[in-house]
Scaffold this motif. Structure first.
Motif, PDB file in Angstrom:
ATOM      1  N   GLY A  75      -2.841 -15.729  19.071  1.00 33.35           N
ATOM      2  CA  GLY A  75      -3.786 -16.401  18.186  1.00 33.35           C
ATOM      3  C   GLY A  75      -4.027 -15.624  16.913  1.00 33.35           C
ATOM      4  N   THR A  76      -5.276 -15.226  16.654  1.00 34.29           N
ATOM      5  CA  THR A  76      -5.633 -14.488  15.446  1.00 34.29           C
ATOM      6  C   THR A  76      -5.329 -13.011  15.661  1.00 34.29           C
ATOM      7  OG1 THR A  76      -7.399 -16.073  14.967  1.00 34.29           O
ATOM      8  CG2 THR A  76      -7.488 -13.955  13.827  1.00 34.29           C
ATOM      9  N   VAL A  77      -4.357 -12.499  14.893  1.00 32.82           N
ATOM     10  CA  VAL A  77      -3.887 -11.119  15.054  1.00 32.82           C
ATOM     11  C   VAL A  77      -4.172 -10.336  13.781  1.00 32.82           C
ATOM     12  CG1 VAL A  77      -1.885  -9.648  15.492  1.00 32.82           C
ATOM     13  CG2 VAL A  77      -2.060 -11.881  16.623  1.00 32.82           C
ATOM     14  N   PHE A  78      -4.710  -9.133  13.953  1.00 32.36           N
ATOM     15  CA  PHE A  78      -4.851  -8.192  12.846  1.00 32.36           C
ATOM     16  C   PHE A  78      -3.800  -7.103  13.000  1.00 32.36           C
ATOM     17  CE2 PHE A  78      -8.944 -10.184  12.623  1.00 32.36           C
ATOM     18  CZ  PHE A  78      -9.311 -10.096  11.294  1.00 32.36           C
ATOM     19  N   SER A  79      -2.929  -6.963  12.009  1.00 28.92           N
ATOM     20  CA  SER A  79      -1.995  -5.835  11.983  1.00 28.92           C
ATOM     21  C   SER A  79      -2.619  -4.741  11.115  1.00 28.92           C
ATOM     22  CB  SER A  79      -0.636  -6.262  11.432  1.00 28.92           C
ATOM     23  OG  SER A  79      -0.772  -6.916  10.188  1.00 28.92           O
ATOM     24  N   VAL A  80      -2.787  -3.574  11.731  1.00 23.63           N
ATOM     25  CA  VAL A  80      -3.532  -2.481  11.087  1.00 23.63           C
ATOM     26  C   VAL A  80      -2.535  -1.530  10.433  1.00 23.63           C
ATOM     27  CG1 VAL A  80      -5.199  -0.629  11.424  1.00 23.63           C
ATOM     28  CG2 VAL A  80      -5.351  -2.713  12.805  1.00 23.63           C
ATOM     29  N   TRP A  81      -2.422  -1.617   9.099  1.00 24.15           N
ATOM     30  CA  TRP A  81      -1.490  -0.789   8.326  1.00 24.15           C
ATOM     31  C   TRP A  81      -2.247   0.382   7.694  1.00 24.15           C
ATOM     32  CZ3 TRP A  81       3.774  -1.930   7.865  1.00 24.15           C
ATOM     33  CH2 TRP A  81       4.171  -3.158   8.409  1.00 24.15           C
ATOM     34  N   MET A  82      -3.067   1.039   8.460  1.00 22.83           N
ATOM     35  CA  MET A  82      -3.849   2.154   7.957  1.00 22.83           C
ATOM     36  C   MET A  82      -3.134   3.463   8.235  1.00 22.83           C
ATOM     37  SD  MET A  82      -7.589   0.824   9.274  1.00 22.83           S
ATOM     38  CE  MET A  82      -8.474   2.251   8.645  1.00 22.83           C
ATOM     39  N   ASP A  83      -3.482   4.473   7.465  1.00 21.17           N
ATOM     40  CA  ASP A  83      -2.917   5.795   7.697  1.00 21.17           C
ATOM     41  C   ASP A  83      -3.406   6.349   9.030  1.00 21.17           C
ATOM     42  OD1 ASP A  83      -1.479   5.901   5.358  1.00 21.17           O
ATOM     43  OD2 ASP A  83      -3.071   6.885   4.230  1.00 21.17           O
ATOM     44  N   SER A  84      -2.546   7.078   9.680  1.00 16.21           N
ATOM     45  CA  SER A  84      -2.925   7.792  10.885  1.00 16.21           C
ATOM     46  C   SER A  84      -3.966   8.850  10.539  1.00 16.21           C
ATOM     47  CB  SER A  84      -1.692   8.442  11.501  1.00 16.21           C
ATOM     48  OG  SER A  84      -2.047   9.339  12.519  1.00 16.21           O
ATOM     49  N   THR A 135      -5.444  -2.868   5.509  1.00 11.06           N
ATOM     50  CA  THR A 135      -5.063  -1.496   5.168  1.00 11.06           C
ATOM     51  C   THR A 135      -6.262  -0.562   5.067  1.00 11.06           C
ATOM     52  OG1 THR A 135      -5.153  -2.048   2.811  1.00 11.06           O
ATOM     53  CG2 THR A 135      -3.013  -2.287   3.912  1.00 11.06           C
ATOM     54  N   ASP A 136      -7.443  -1.082   5.304  1.00 14.79           N
ATOM     55  CA  ASP A 136      -8.650  -0.259   5.232  1.00 14.79           C
ATOM     56  C   ASP A 136      -9.669  -0.840   6.209  1.00 14.79           C
ATOM     57  OD1 ASP A 136     -10.372   1.732   4.513  1.00 14.79           O
ATOM     58  OD2 ASP A 136     -10.491   1.179   2.392  1.00 14.79           O
ATOM     59  N   THR A 137     -10.740  -0.087   6.439  1.00 19.09           N
ATOM     60  CA  THR A 137     -11.759  -0.503   7.394  1.00 19.09           C
ATOM     61  C   THR A 137     -12.418  -1.808   6.960  1.00 19.09           C
ATOM     62  OG1 THR A 137     -12.228   1.795   7.991  1.00 19.09           O
ATOM     63  CG2 THR A 137     -13.930   0.165   8.494  1.00 19.09           C
ATOM     64  N   ILE A 138     -12.544  -2.733   7.893  1.00 17.43           N
ATOM     65  CA  ILE A 138     -13.313  -3.954   7.691  1.00 17.43           C
ATOM     66  C   ILE A 138     -14.732  -3.692   8.181  1.00 17.43           C
ATOM     67  CG2 ILE A 138     -13.603  -6.356   8.399  1.00 17.43           C
ATOM     68  CD1 ILE A 138     -11.242  -6.006   6.545  1.00 17.43           C
ATOM     69  N   VAL A 139     -15.707  -3.861   7.308  1.00 22.06           N
ATOM     70  CA  VAL A 139     -17.115  -3.659   7.636  1.00 22.06           C
ATOM     71  C   VAL A 139     -17.733  -5.018   7.957  1.00 22.06           C
ATOM     72  CG1 VAL A 139     -19.367  -2.933   6.765  1.00 22.06           C
ATOM     73  CG2 VAL A 139     -17.316  -1.593   6.227  1.00 22.06           C
ATOM     74  N   ILE A 140     -18.337  -5.125   9.134  1.00 28.51           N
ATOM     75  CA  ILE A 140     -19.011  -6.357   9.524  1.00 28.51           C
ATOM     76  C   ILE A 140     -20.508  -6.115   9.359  1.00 28.51           C
ATOM     77  CG2 ILE A 140     -19.316  -8.087  11.329  1.00 28.51           C
ATOM     78  CD1 ILE A 140     -16.658  -7.208  12.490  1.00 28.51           C
ATOM     79  N   PRO A 141     -21.119  -6.736   8.360  1.00 24.95           N
ATOM     80  CA  PRO A 141     -22.520  -6.409   8.047  1.00 24.95           C
ATOM     81  C   PRO A 141     -23.514  -7.034   9.017  1.00 24.95           C
ATOM     82  CG  PRO A 141     -21.602  -7.933   6.422  1.00 24.95           C
ATOM     83  CD  PRO A 141     -20.516  -7.645   7.404  1.00 24.95           C
ATOM     84  N   GLN A 142     -24.758  -6.639   8.875  1.00 25.20           N
ATOM     85  CA  GLN A 142     -25.828  -7.115   9.741  1.00 25.20           C
ATOM     86  C   GLN A 142     -25.884  -8.643   9.731  1.00 25.20           C
ATOM     87  OE1 GLN A 142     -29.162  -8.452   8.425  1.00 25.20           O
ATOM     88  NE2 GLN A 142     -29.438  -9.071  10.561  1.00 25.20           N
TER      89      GLN A 142
END
Length: 745
Positions: free
Chosen positions: A161-170, A136-143
């Motif tokens: 396989g591995t699926v991300f469903s993005v329930w974020m606001d437009s 539901t929010d941004t995933i931050v991938i760090p250094q």
């Protein structure tokens, strides 16, 4: 635009019912209402049953995590075949993190915590098995961290396989999005879909993948986006360096990618953008639309690739089908586009290639491609093509800025799927003392010997800085692996993550240092090195004696070096007499020679040399080191432009080189007594002004898409060289050449 939760649920359910029932009705001859008629009764087909059972995961959370925060490297099993063996430092579902692979609860916090824990543990890989993970929010991938899933190629099957469903606001925002990536990080092997996205009301979203401002060396690989709005994005005003996109597929309602302001060489390969990935979506919850409706929408509203001020970026194996514009080149914020393209297939688009901003001093080159919808050049920069079929109009603002050359390049094929052999699924974690006070060479060699005695496997060195005073040998079938699963480099920041070897062996070597024992010997078939940064802390550019041994030497077929960084070595990798060698995704600054290769059927892909690789570090224990902003003065001009032969191909046969770049070299490629060497999408900037980019001494080579600043193109003392699509700064209209003797300016 913000979505109210209740309204969004109504829209998602009602719209999906509308879209999928229309598709079903269309296939059975029903009317445009999407309602199937049978025996006088009207029946609405509800294929959203399973989705509705999941309901809305927002504000629903898995049980609280019980994780310790510690990493625990392990080999993970995948449902779908991978080219490599995955070593994961954290598997959230197995280590107590609050993640839900059913999609019924919000996994954002659990995934983010796992990524941060991996970072603080020294960097590495976080692996999510096949499942549906709601965020539901941004995933931050760090250094220094890679987020990896279990990916099924959508052109092979649609289990995903591995699926991300993005329930974020437009939102119309550019930044953020579903995933934001930082220095030397990556995202590999996932599928993304947006539950609220339908054609009933197209909702804007930020980029699915966004490169954080000023970040360097970002990898996005093996990705499917089912129903994206904008795919990959970078900042317009703030530059980044080295974006690597490989095997990226999806349907996008605005743009597949918008790539801006890249100040060092990136690679974009194996991209497929088409409406098929949404309309053929098999999962019932993915709101697959009616074929003709999605086809009509993207052809009217969407663009495949939008690119602007990219320096030297190379593109290969790019396909865009059924969009309004296949590739659109727009004016840049800092400069205009200059780059190379090969194996581009634009089909069924209103406009194939639209150029509105090409660097007029450089131009761009395209080879062995098919462009439907024509080429329109509204700028004054040159578009140079060879073996490119164009269907549709060819329009140019200035006469002569679209040049078509006839040749048959079909015999110079590139295998974009080629990779090195997999090691055995046997993992040994080398538990070594970190820091620069204790030599760990003997302990590391012991672990490598143990893996060799077991018939092969992976010796994994977790993230950290390690001192090595003595050479080491990697036995046949063994891979010495560090924490990085993707390409990487040093950066000028404190406490950066990843596996760093501080090499105190071979510095101030003998006069015969080229033949002395290398720091790392890959001693036998399919021995390899991956994911490690190697520095010579007492051999900086201000040192009086810059000589060293080779950093790596191969002794056998199938040896490989991938995702590795080498700085302040005189000599990099020696793979002479090594059939089927493989070099990929390596970033270096060596003083005299980076790669020396031979044998049959070797591959070099996506490798870059730049003197800035030395200065941009805050590693401990550096002596007489180059300042971060003095790479040109202290390294490039007095050393590498005088001496560095970036790649020497010697007594080889069928060597394939693509996406090779060198900044401030004496020569980019030297071909010695080698047959059928093929180089594609290569370039050199700030070359030695009196030297040749290519040197051929015996044998033959073909070079396609060659860019150059300074120096001259080729010296040929014996043999033959074919050049296709050659461009140089201020001379963007250079002709093709066959060189059988002498040199070429």
């Amino acid at each position: 635009m913000k979505i109210k939760k209740a309204l969004a649920i109504v829209l998602a359910v009602s719209t999906a019912l509308f879209c999928v029932s229309c598709r079903t009705g269309g296939n059975t001859g029903s009317d445009s209402s999407g309602l199937a008629s049978s025996g006088g009764q009207v029946k609405k087909i509800d294929v959203m049953k399973n989705w509705k059972d999941l309901k809305d995961p927002r504000e629903k959370f898995p049980p609280a995590g019980t994780q310790t925060g510690e990493t625990s490297p392990r080999i993970v099993k995948t449902k779908y075949e991978t080219k490599d063996i995955i070593v994961a430092d954290i598997v959230p579902a197995e280590m107590g993190y609050a993640v839900d692979p059913t999609g019924a609860a919000d996994s954002t916090d659990g995934i983010q915590q796992a990524l941060y824990d991996c970072y603080y543990g020294g960097g590495g890989t976080v692996f999510l098995p096949a499942g549906n993970y709601a965020i539901t929010d941004t995933i931050v991938i760090p250094q220094g961290v890679t987020l990896r899933g279990d990916w099924q190629d959508p052109d092979v099957g649609t289990e995903y396989g591995t699926v991300f469903s993005v329930w974020m606001d437009s939102s119309e925002e550019d930044t953020g999005g579903a995933f934001t990536l930082y220095d030397s990080s990556g995202i590999v092997g996932i599928t993304v879909y947006y539950p609220f996205q339908t054609l009933y009301e197209v909702l804007p979203y930020p980029f699915t993948f966004y490169v954080a401002n000023t970040s360097q060396v970002i990898t996005i690989r093996d990705i499917t986006v089912i129903n994206g709005y904008r795919g990959i994005g970078t900042s317009v005003e703030i530059p980044h360096e080295i974006l690597i996109i490989d095997n990226f597929k999806g349907t996008f309602l605005k743009s597949g990618m918008e790539l801006n302001n890249q100040s060092d060489v990136g690679t974009v390969e194996s991209v497929k953008i088409s409406s098929k990935y949404w309309k053929e979506a098999s999962a019932e919850y993915m709101n697959a639309p009616v074929d003709k409706e999605i086809d009509s929408y993207v052809k009217k509203n969407a663009t495949g690739l939008i690119i602007s001020d990219l320096e030297w970026t190379t593109f290969g194996d790019i396909a865009v089908d059924g969009y309004s514009v296949g590739i659109k080149i727009i004016p840049g914020y800092r400069i205009n586009f200059a780059g190379s393209l090969i194996d581009v297939n634009i089909t069924n688009c209103e406009i194939g290639l639209l150029a509105q901003g090409i660097d007029e001093d450089w131009g761009m080159v395209m080879a062995r491609s098919n462009i439907e919808g024509g080429i329109i050049n509204e700028w004054v920069g040159m578009i140079r093509t060879t073996d490119v079929k164009v269907t549709g109009n060819i329009e140019e603002t200035r006469e002569g800025t679209i040049e078509q050359n006839i040749a048959n390049l079909s015999k110079y094929r590139i295998d974009y799927t080629a990779y090195h052999a997999k090691p055995k699924e046997n993992l040994i974690v080398a538990k070594l003392k970190k820091g620069i006070t204790t030599d760990v060479s003997a302990q590391l060699q012991s672990a490598l010997n143990k893996a060799g005695e077991a018939g092969g496997g992976i010796v994994y060195v977790p993230g950290g800085t390690y001192r090595l005073d003595n050479p080491i040998t990697v036995p046949a079938g063994v891979e010495l692996r560090g924490a990085s699963a993707v390409s990487q480099r040093e950066i000028n920041k404190e406490d950066i993550k990843g596996t760093r070897f501080m090499c105190y062996y071979g510095d101030e070597a003998s006069y015969n240092s080229e033949t002395d024992r290398a720091f790392i010997t890959l001693n036998g078939k399919n021995a390899g090195l991956s994911g490690i940064r190697i520095l010579y802390p007492e051999n900086g550019g201000n040192d009086e004696n810059l000589n060293t041994t080779y950093t790596v030497r191969g002794n056998g077929s199938g040896v490989y070096v991938v995702n590795t960084f080498i700085a302040a070595s005189a000599y990099g990798v020696d793979f002479r007499n090594c059939d089927n060698h493989y070099l990929r995704g390596n970033y270096t600054c060596c003083y005299y020679n980076t790669y020396r290769v031979g044998g049959k059927n070797g591959i070099i892909r996506g490798c870059l040399h730049n003197p800035t690789m030395i200065g941009r570090t805050k590693a401990p224990g550096l002596v007489n080191w180059t300042e971060a902003n003095r790479g040109l003065v202290q390294i490039a001009n007095p050393i590498t432009r005088k001496y560095l032969q970036h790649l020497i191909v010697e007594n080889a046969e069928n060597e394939t080189v693509y996406d090779l770049f060198g900044y401030a070299c004496k020569n980019l490629i030297v071909n010695k007594n080698s047959k059928n060497t093929v180089a594609v999408n290569c370039g050199s900037d700030n070359l030695n002004a009196l030297a040749a980019e290519l040197v051929n001494s015996g044998g033959n080579m073909a070079v396609i898409n060659l860019l150059r600043f300074n120096g001259h193109s080729c010296d040929n003392s014996n043999g033959s060289v074919m050049l296709y699509n050659r461009m140089t700064f201020y001379e963007a209209d250079l002709e093709e050449n066959e060189i059988v003797a002498g040199g070429l300016s």
